[in-house]
Enzyme design. Structure first.
Site, PDB file in Angstrom:
ATOM      1  N   LYS A  18       0.893  -1.321  -0.123  1.00 45.97           N
ATOM      2  CA  LYS A  18      -0.113  -0.156  -0.033  1.00 45.97           C
ATOM      3  C   LYS A  18       0.861   1.307   0.207  1.00 45.97           C
ATOM      4  CE  LYS A  18      -1.513   0.150   4.668  1.00 45.97           C
ATOM      5  NZ  LYS A  18      -0.760   1.424   5.092  1.00 45.97           N
ATOM      6  N   ARG A  93      -6.866   4.302  11.211  1.00 50.31           N
ATOM      7  CA  ARG A  93      -6.451   2.756  11.565  1.00 50.31           C
ATOM      8  C   ARG A  93      -7.491   2.357  12.521  1.00 50.31           C
ATOM      9  NH1 ARG A  93      -1.039   2.576   9.821  1.00 50.31           N
ATOM     10  NH2 ARG A  93       0.257   0.948  10.365  1.00 50.31           N
ATOM     11  N   ARG A 132      11.961  -7.586   4.575  1.00 52.46           N
ATOM     12  CA  ARG A 132      12.251  -6.289   4.487  1.00 52.46           C
ATOM     13  C   ARG A 132      13.021  -5.649   5.535  1.00 52.46           C
ATOM     14  NH1 ARG A 132       6.924  -2.445   5.122  1.00 52.46           N
ATOM     15  NH2 ARG A 132       7.105  -3.261   7.276  1.00 52.46           N
ATOM     16  N   ARG A 134      12.897  -4.262   8.535  1.00 51.34           N
ATOM     17  CA  ARG A 134      12.612  -2.873   9.400  1.00 51.34           C
ATOM     18  C   ARG A 134      12.543  -3.234  10.885  1.00 51.34           C
ATOM     19  NH1 ARG A 134       7.359   0.132   7.499  1.00 51.34           N
ATOM     20  NH2 ARG A 134       6.611  -0.624   9.686  1.00 51.34           N
ATOM     21  N   ARG A 145       1.364  -7.244  14.246  1.00 55.29           N
ATOM     22  CA  ARG A 145       0.721  -6.198  13.561  1.00 55.29           C
ATOM     23  C   ARG A 145      -0.461  -6.504  12.689  1.00 55.29           C
ATOM     24  NH1 ARG A 145       4.569  -3.966   9.846  1.00 55.29           N
ATOM     25  NH2 ARG A 145       3.911  -1.651  10.125  1.00 55.29           N
TER      26      ARG A 145
HETATM   27  P1  AMP Z   1       2.906   1.881   9.091  1.00 54.09           P
HETATM   28  O1  AMP Z   1       4.219   2.478   8.145  1.00 54.09           O
HETATM   29  O2  AMP Z   1       1.710   2.590   8.372  1.00 54.09           O
HETATM   30  O3  AMP Z   1       3.028   0.518   9.037  1.00 54.09           O
HETATM   31  O4  AMP Z   1       2.942   2.253  10.392  1.00 54.09           O
HETATM   32  C1  AMP Z   1       4.118   1.816  11.231  1.00 54.09           C
HETATM   33  C2  AMP Z   1       3.691   2.147  12.885  1.00 54.09           C
HETATM   34  O5  AMP Z   1       3.415   3.352  13.081  1.00 54.09           O
HETATM   35  C3  AMP Z   1       2.285   1.238  13.119  1.00 54.09           C
HETATM   36  O6  AMP Z   1       2.711  -0.251  13.578  1.00 54.09           O
HETATM   37  C4  AMP Z   1       2.011   1.867  14.284  1.00 54.09           C
HETATM   38  O7  AMP Z   1       2.653   1.567  15.471  1.00 54.09           O
HETATM   39  C5  AMP Z   1       2.139   3.504  13.989  1.00 54.09           C
HETATM   40  N1  AMP Z   1       1.240   4.142  13.212  1.00 54.09           N
HETATM   41  C6  AMP Z   1       1.170   4.447  12.037  1.00 54.09           C
HETATM   42  N2  AMP Z   1       0.148   5.234  11.674  1.00 54.09           N
HETATM   43  C7  AMP Z   1      -0.874   4.896  12.775  1.00 54.09           C
HETATM   44  C8  AMP Z   1      -2.016   5.279  13.191  1.00 54.09           C
HETATM   45  N3  AMP Z   1      -2.834   5.831  12.263  1.00 54.09           N
HETATM   46  N4  AMP Z   1      -2.395   4.980  14.369  1.00 54.09           N
HETATM   47  C9  AMP Z   1      -1.766   4.413  15.027  1.00 54.09           C
HETATM   48  N5  AMP Z   1      -0.606   4.123  15.013  1.00 54.09           N
HETATM   49  C10 AMP Z   1      -0.095   4.261  13.794  1.00 54.09           C
END
Ligand code: AMP
Length: 191
Positions: A18, A93, A132, A134, A145
């Site tokens: 995404k 989210r 990946r 990370r 996750r």
């Molecule tokens: P992502 O890169 O979108 O997978 O986000 C990485 C991490 O950032 C997630 O696993 C959450 O810990 C935090 N995070 C990102 N966006 C949100 C959100 N909208 N609400 C809560 N946590 C977030």
């Protein structure tokens, strides 16, 4: 472009592709791709007070609390570049975050145009995550996750579907094919 002020949400599990697709489409449309995950990673790397507050939560694969995320997204959407449309990658989210976004859009007298769901089978998502590297890609964290996605985020699929905004795309295809389908799903107003 027919509609410069397009407002789009990208939804999907971790590693569905995404983020990549969000960047491609946002660039095509000339709107900012706003990734809350990326914003938080930058804050962590910078050692800012926001970064310090979210680091542990992120490392264990959990979600940052809705109140803090509301501040982050409200601030970002008030910046000048977001006035001409935006693409949100990773927000909302939770159902609470979806309500916050509704509120912010109401204040802007704006509406969402499209919600794009990029999905893929669980085994594909896990295999990609482990390749990946990370900080939050350790196997136990990957599964956490995904569990949190299913529990907290997946209910948003129906929330947006009943509004008639949802476009479902398979992320289990080559990047170019996914992006072609994403663009086609926007309908005749983009191009
Ligand atoms: P992502 O890169 O979108 O997978 O986000 C990485 C991490 O950032 C997630 O696993 C959450 O810990 C935090 N995070 C990102 N966006 C949100 C959100 N909208 N609400 C809560 N946590 C977030």
């Amino acid at each position: 472009m027919a509609d410069a002020k397009r407002r789009i949400v990208f939804l999907g599990p971790p590693n569905s592709g995404k983020g990549t697709q969000a960047e491609i489409l946002a660039k095509d449309l000339g709107i900012p791709a706003i990734s809350t995950g990326e914003m938080l990673r930058v804050a962590v790397a910078a050692g800012s007070s926001l970064g310090n507050r979210v680091q542990d939560v992120m490392n264990r694969g959990d979600l940052v609390n809705d109140g803090l995320m509301a501040e982050v997204i409200r601030d970002r959407l008030s910046q000048a570049d977001a006035a001409s449309g935006f693409l949100l990658d990773g927000y909302p989210r939770t159902t609470v975050q979806a309500a916050t976004l509704d509120e912010i859009l109401g204040e802007m007298r704006a509406e969402l145009d499209d919600v794009v769901l990029i999905d893929a089978p669980e085994e594909v998502l896990v295999a990609r995550a482990l390749g990946r590297g990370r900080a939050d890609d350790r196997e136990d964290v990957v599964h956490e996750r995904l569990r949190i996605y299913r529990e907290k985020t997946a209910p948003l699929i129906e929330f947006f579907e009943v509004k008639g905004l949802l476009r479902r795309i398979s992320g289990d295809q080559p990047i170019e094919e996914v992006s072609r389908q994403v663009k086609a799903s926007m309908g005749a107003t983009v191009g």
